[in-house]
Design a protein around this motif. Structure first.
Motif, PDB file in Angstrom:
ATOM      1  N   TRP A 130       0.845  -1.200   0.000  1.00 45.91           N
ATOM      2  CA  TRP A 130       0.000   0.000   0.000  1.00 45.91           C
ATOM      3  C   TRP A 130       0.878   1.247   0.000  1.00 45.91           C
ATOM      4  N   ASP A 131       0.605   2.131  -0.959  1.00 43.58           N
ATOM      5  CA  ASP A 131       1.274   3.427  -1.053  1.00 43.58           C
ATOM      6  C   ASP A 131       0.268   4.478  -0.603  1.00 43.58           C
ATOM      7  N   GLN A 132       0.426   4.962   0.628  1.00 42.04           N
ATOM      8  CA  GLN A 132      -0.547   5.883   1.198  1.00 42.04           C
ATOM      9  C   GLN A 132      -0.592   7.200   0.440  1.00 42.04           C
ATOM     10  N   GLN A 133       0.562   7.675  -0.006  1.00 45.76           N
ATOM     11  CA  GLN A 133       0.620   8.957  -0.703  1.00 45.76           C
ATOM     12  C   GLN A 133      -0.115   8.900  -2.033  1.00 45.76           C
ATOM     13  N   GLU A 134       0.108   7.826  -2.773  1.00 45.10           N
ATOM     14  CA  GLU A 134      -0.538   7.671  -4.084  1.00 45.10           C
ATOM     15  C   GLU A 134      -1.916   7.047  -3.977  1.00 45.10           C
ATOM     16  N   LEU A 209      -1.194  -6.426  -9.800  1.00 44.16           N
ATOM     17  CA  LEU A 209      -2.470  -5.735  -9.954  1.00 44.16           C
ATOM     18  C   LEU A 209      -2.373  -4.413  -9.212  1.00 44.16           C
ATOM     19  N   SER A 210      -2.762  -3.344  -9.878  1.00 50.82           N
ATOM     20  CA  SER A 210      -2.759  -2.013  -9.278  1.00 50.82           C
ATOM     21  C   SER A 210      -4.196  -1.513  -9.158  1.00 50.82           C
ATOM     22  N   TYR A 211      -4.559  -1.055  -7.948  1.00 53.12           N
ATOM     23  CA  TYR A 211      -5.882  -0.458  -7.729  1.00 53.12           C
ATOM     24  C   TYR A 211      -5.686   0.928  -7.131  1.00 53.12           C
ATOM     25  N   ARG A 212      -6.147   1.952  -7.858  1.00 50.65           N
ATOM     26  CA  ARG A 212      -6.021   3.345  -7.413  1.00 50.65           C
ATOM     27  C   ARG A 212      -7.343   3.810  -6.824  1.00 50.65           C
ATOM     28  N   VAL A 213      -7.308   4.170  -5.547  1.00 46.04           N
ATOM     29  CA  VAL A 213      -8.517   4.539  -4.829  1.00 46.04           C
ATOM     30  C   VAL A 213      -9.152   5.799  -5.401  1.00 46.04           C
ATOM     31  N   LYS A 214      -8.337   6.796  -5.755  1.00 42.68           N
ATOM     32  CA  LYS A 214      -8.864   8.088  -6.202  1.00 42.68           C
ATOM     33  C   LYS A 214      -9.694   7.973  -7.472  1.00 42.68           C
TER      34      LYS A 214
END
Length: 597
Positions: A130-134, A209-214
């Motif tokens: 998890w990348d909190q900033q991104e 797998l990449s999931y972007r919250v924004k």
């Protein structure tokens, strides 16, 4: 080696997610008996869970999920064998470390190189980062698919776990895949991407797998793969290079702060690993072997030949019928996904745990990479038969399992070839057992899995691709992981070391598959170390006593009786010797699971 789980969804569901992840971890605690951790990013709606089997830095500093710089968090399952090298490189770049773990190195490597760091990791791994900033969650799985990682995505929810059974705590993931019994009866296992749950899939090996919250955007990207190509080299140089790379691999795989051992069956692959491990680990090496009273099936004679060459702690266990019958119900329960094999791995892992070990080396991979199976000799013939008009249509009615399986050649490409060589039941039998039409069965098998065209390869390299990507990937590695982790044991596979594996795939077939014996190149590379009595003998089937033991099992009889008259018909064929024990086990698992659902 550990077990991981997690959920990313709406922050408003954080309490429910926390409870579900706790339950997912609890049901996987056998794979991580030493510690448990739950961590949450409340603002993002993320909960990470971890069950730890401590092998490196046994202190509390190795606790997971692990965080770094108040930005990165990880729940990691696996071993990174080159982490000391990566750590040194990162330290020279200014990174500082608080632990002696490979987990922290993964976080620092990602901080330095981003997703490009994944291909630098040499080992077996499955992790969530998890990348909190991104506001980005990454799920990552190693290039050989040694470690499992499953995920479920639905209506803004992303859940993941090391075992499919953990998804029972996710309501939207519980729906059964009604087609899985078809695949099980055809293959004897579930070929990726099939699982018993309709909405739960394995992360493909060598992918992240990449999931972007924004944005809610999901992407699936490949970061590593193994390729087959022909490279001309001098035979002597190949043998020397092969031996050198395997020695290096064994040395890496012995890295541990906890007791470690070697599975020693008495065969070529385990024998070489055992001798190389003993060569490098002068003290404290443990061997683990199973043998039988039934001398026709026991390899104890060859185990003893190897053990007499080395001063180590011998752990040889006599597996008797009464213990087999007593434990069979539990073994089938411990399976995460159904499989027609893995019983021997369950028992040897149980004994490893009783001896206080936490990790063992296994010879998985040598047969697949270097020509150890009959398929390397047969594939070219079968591929030619696949092009024969009308042959597959008539094969269904031919007598004998091997001949009748040629009916599968109506399926195009390597899928038809694989099932014609390794298939369990024909579509006509599957249809009868599952109350379906034969046409429906054929259609299901045609649609999945989708496999590439590999006809451009030499026929023996086609066999290598087939055994590596289908049999080893979907059966051997899954069985090894689940059956060992049922006892909190980590199985390490030196033959699948990235450098060794890629080198094997690049050796020209003319060299790689030469010689009168299977795996002749491997034998020649270690001929000075490996006793002739071990390599110059017929290959033995490890689990043949199971045939008679299954016949004496009341549990088997009861399961078949509950399954109905069609299953009883197959059981009678087994008693008469025309059905293999693995086919009977396949039938039991299908009916057990079907009735549970």
């Amino acid at each position: 080696m550990c077990r991981i789980a997690g959920i990313l969804t709406s922050p408003g569901n954080l309490e429910e997610s926390h409870q579900a992840v706790q339950q997912m971890c609890t049901i996987q605690q056998h794979g991580g008996p030493d510690d448990e951790g739950i961590w949450a990013d409340a603002a993002a709606g993320l909960v990470l869970g971890h069950r730890r089997l401590s092998l490196l830095d046994l202190s509390a500093a190795g606790h997971q999920p692990m965080c770094r710089k108040n930005r990165y968090s990880i729940s990691f399952n696996g071993e990174i064998y080159n982490f000391p090298v990566l750590k040194n490189e990162l330290e020279q770049m200014g990174h500082r470390f608080q632990t002696q773990t490979d987990t922290e190195v993964i976080l620092a490597a990602y901080d330095q190189w981003g997703v490009q760091s994944f291909k630098r990791l040499q080992g077996m791994f499955a992790f969530a980062l998890w990348d909190q900033q991104e506001q980005e969650l990454l799920l990552v799985r190693d290039a050989s698919g040694i470690k499992p990682l499953y995920y479920h995505q639905c209506n803004g929810l992303l859940a993941f776990a090391s075992e499919v059974k953990a998804f029972q705590f996710i309501p939207s993931a519980r729906e059964q895949d009604n087609h899985w019994p078809v695949f099980m009866m055809a293959y004897g296992h579930l070929p990726e991407p099939v699982t018993t749950l309709k909405e739960v899939k394995p992360l493909p090996k060598g992918f992240f797998l990449s999931y972007r919250v924004k944005t809610g955007e999901t992407s699936l990207q490949n970061f590593s793969f193994n390729s087959l190509y022909k490279k001309e080299e001098d035979v002597t140089e190949v043998k020397e290079r092969l031996a050198s790379l395997l020695r290096l691999s064994v040395n890496r795989h012995l890295l541990a702060d906890a007791p470690i051992g070697v599975f020693l069956s008495g065969g070529i692959d385990s024998g070489i690993l055992f001798l190389l491990a003993a060569e490098q680990k002068k003290e404290g090496l443990n061997s683990l072997s199973l043998y039988f009273n039934e001398k026709a099936y026991s390899e104890k004679k060859y185990q003893d030949i190897l053990l007499d060459k080395v001063n180590c702690k011998r752990n040889q266990f006599l597996l008797k019928e009464d213990l087999f019958l007593e434990q069979l119900p539990r073994i089938l329960t411990d399976m995460d996904q159904p499989s027609c094999d893995g019983i021997n791995t369950w028992f040897i892992s149980r004994y490893a745990r009783e001896q206080g070990l936490k990790a063992v080396l296994s010879g998985i991979g040598a047969d697949e990479l270097l020509g150890g199976y009959p398929s390397f000799r047969r594939l070219g013939i079968v591929a030619a038969l696949q092009q024969t008009p009308g042959l597959s249509a008539g094969a269904t009615f031919w007598k004998g399992r091997k001949l009748s399986r040629l009916a599968y050649l109506r399926l195009p490409g390597i899928k038809g070839i694989y099932l014609s060589l390794r298939g369990q039941y024909l579509p006509i039998d599957i249809a009868r057992q599952l109350d379906a039409t034969e046409k429906e069965v054929w259609q299901i098998l045609e649609e999945s899995p989708v496999l590439p065209a590999i006809q451009r390869f030499d026929s023996r390299n086609q066999a290598c691709w087939m055994e590596t990507h289908l049999y080893m990937q979907n059966q051997l590695l899954k069985d090894a992981d689940v059956m060992s982790m049922a006892h909190g044991i980590e199985i390490r596979v030196p033959f699948l070391d990235a450098a060794f594996l890629q080198y094997c795939m690049n050796i020209h077939p003319r060299i790689k598959y030469s010689g009168r014996l299977p795996k002749s190149l491997l034998i020649q590379a270690f001929k000075n170390e490996l006793p002739a009595a071990v390599w110059n003998r017929p290959k033995m089937g490890f689990s043949f006593p199971f045939t008679e033991w299954f016949k004496n099992s009341g549990y088997v009889t009861e399961t078949i009786q509950q399954a109905g008259p069609l299953a009883q018909e197959k059981y009678n064929a087994f008693l008469q010797g025309s059905l293999h024990w693995s086919q009977l086990l396949t039938l039991m698992l299908v009916h057990n699971k079907t009735h549970e659902n």
